[in-house]
Design an enzyme around this catalytic site. Structure first.
Site, PDB file in Angstrom:
ATOM      1  CE  LYS A  71       6.624  -3.695  -4.065  1.00  0.00           C
ATOM      2  NZ  LYS A  71       7.858  -4.420  -3.735  1.00  0.00           N
ATOM      3  CE  LYS A  82       3.169  -1.017   4.694  1.00  0.00           C
ATOM      4  NZ  LYS A  82       3.658  -2.324   4.253  1.00  0.00           N
ATOM      5  CE  LYS A 113      11.359   0.065   0.618  1.00  0.00           C
ATOM      6  NZ  LYS A 113      11.329  -1.110   1.440  1.00  0.00           N
TER       7      LYS A 113
END
Ligand code: TRP
Length: 345
Positions: free
Chosen positions: A115, A207, A210
């Site tokens: 991240k 994966k 969103k």
């Protein structure tokens, strides 16, 4: 090791739209566990702001996740549903855990590395300390079981390490206060079902997410039936028919993903699905999958839409849930303060 009452806790971040990965990887299991355990389900708004969130969007997403829980069958009366920021004890225990966890432990967290990306200097301190807050979420209820996706396994291990180090560092005051040899349990991950990792419809090795730019890569919980059918029709596959055994799916990530989704929705195993569809081309399997998706998701979508407009009801659920959660959390914090040596009222 002391015995702990079995209790389920899990959290979902209110960031962006919920998709099939959230539903099959988490919410379906949340619903199932209600019949065997006391459950606490938390909308983790404090985790969300570890990266920038537009305030109005955060409010909306918090209500949306709550609506999705309820529409999917989570019972907020029999169990507890609330948003994290309404129970200040999460942040309070997280501070203690900031002082228990070691820098070396957090430096190993792969989610932070992903991240934070290349510009690590510019990541928030909260993003780095995120796993300590997650440990506090779970342990402030002394929860024993945590339904999560594969990707949260490492964070659960860290929670166990924190619990263990706390129990060890404070063993004398823990024993003196009558808690035996452990104040915190070792929370266990529950990673269940054939679709713990729902993958992108465009790339079976990534994966479903969103944050992926292409909306074609995911099924959103708010997609209408036509959109669902079209996305499945366009989903990446290979030219071969479906095999008759799971082993043969291993080198075929896209086929494996679609079979896993079917199995999870039908509440069976991949082996069962293959038995039914062995030898079938995707031109047969895909429409069947799309029909099943619509059948399972559309009642949830409709109920979500209805609930979303009823903010008074949703906010009432969160207020009630947070009051009941706080009773448990406050009790834990009292003991933690005594164990650590904080003077309290
Ligand atoms: N980190 C989890 C996720 O991104 C969300 C989460 C926060 C959580 N606190 C938790 C999950 C406690 C389980 C238990 O999916």
């Amino acid at each position: 090791m002391a015995a702990f009452k079995q209790l389920v806790f899990s959290g979902v971040q209110p960031t962006g739209n919920l998709h099939l990965g959230n539903y099959l990887g988490a919410i379906v299991n949340f619903v199932k566990l209600q019949s065997t355990h006391d459950c606490i389900y938390c909308v983790v708004d404090m985790h969300a702001i570890t990266v920038w969130q537009d305030p109005a969007e955060l409010t909306k997403a918090t209500r949306e996740v709550t609506a999705a829980f309820i529409a999917s069958g989570v019972d907020p009366k029999a169990h507890i549903v609330f948003n994290q920021s309404q129970v200040a004890e999460h942040a309070e225990l997280a501070w203690v855990f900031n002082c228990v966890a070691r820098l070396g432990w957090l430096n190993r967290m792969t989610q932070f590395k992903e991240k934070a990306g290349k510009d690590r200097e510019n990541a928030s301190v909260g993003l780095y300390a995120y796993p300590n807050l997650m440990a506090a979420d779970i342990l402030v209820y002394r929860a024993t079981h945590v339904p999560v996706g594969e990707d949260q396994k490492q964070h659960l291990e860290l929670s166990r390490d924190i619990a263990q180090k706390f129990n060890n560092d404070y063993k004398d005051t823990i024993a003196a206060r009558g808690f035996g040899d452990a104040f915190f349990p070792q929370p266990e991950p529950l990673i269940q079902g054939p679709a713990t990792r729902v993958m992108s419809l465009r790339d079976g090795t990534k994966k479903m997410s969103k944050s992926e730019p292409s909306d074609q890569s995911r099924i959103n919980l708010t997609d209408d039936p036509d959109t669902i059918a079209l996305k499945i029709k366009r989903a990446k596959t290979d030219p071969d028919p479906l095999p008759d055994n799971e082993k043969a799916l291993e080198p075929r990530p896209e086929a494996d993903n679609l079979v896993g989704i079917y199995a999870a929705l039908a509440d069976t195993s991949k082996a069962d699905v293959l038995q039914k569809f062995a030898g079938a081309q995707f031109s047969i399997f895909k429409p069947a999958l799309a029909d099943l998706l619509v059948e399972k998701l559309s009642p949830i979508t409709a109920e979500m839409r209805r609930l979303k407009d009823d903010t008074a009801y949703i906010d009432g659920v969160l207020a009630d849930g947070s009051r009941r959660a706080q009773v448990i959390a406050a009790e834990t914090m009292k003991s933690v303060k005594d164990i650590v040596g904080f003077v309290r009222r």
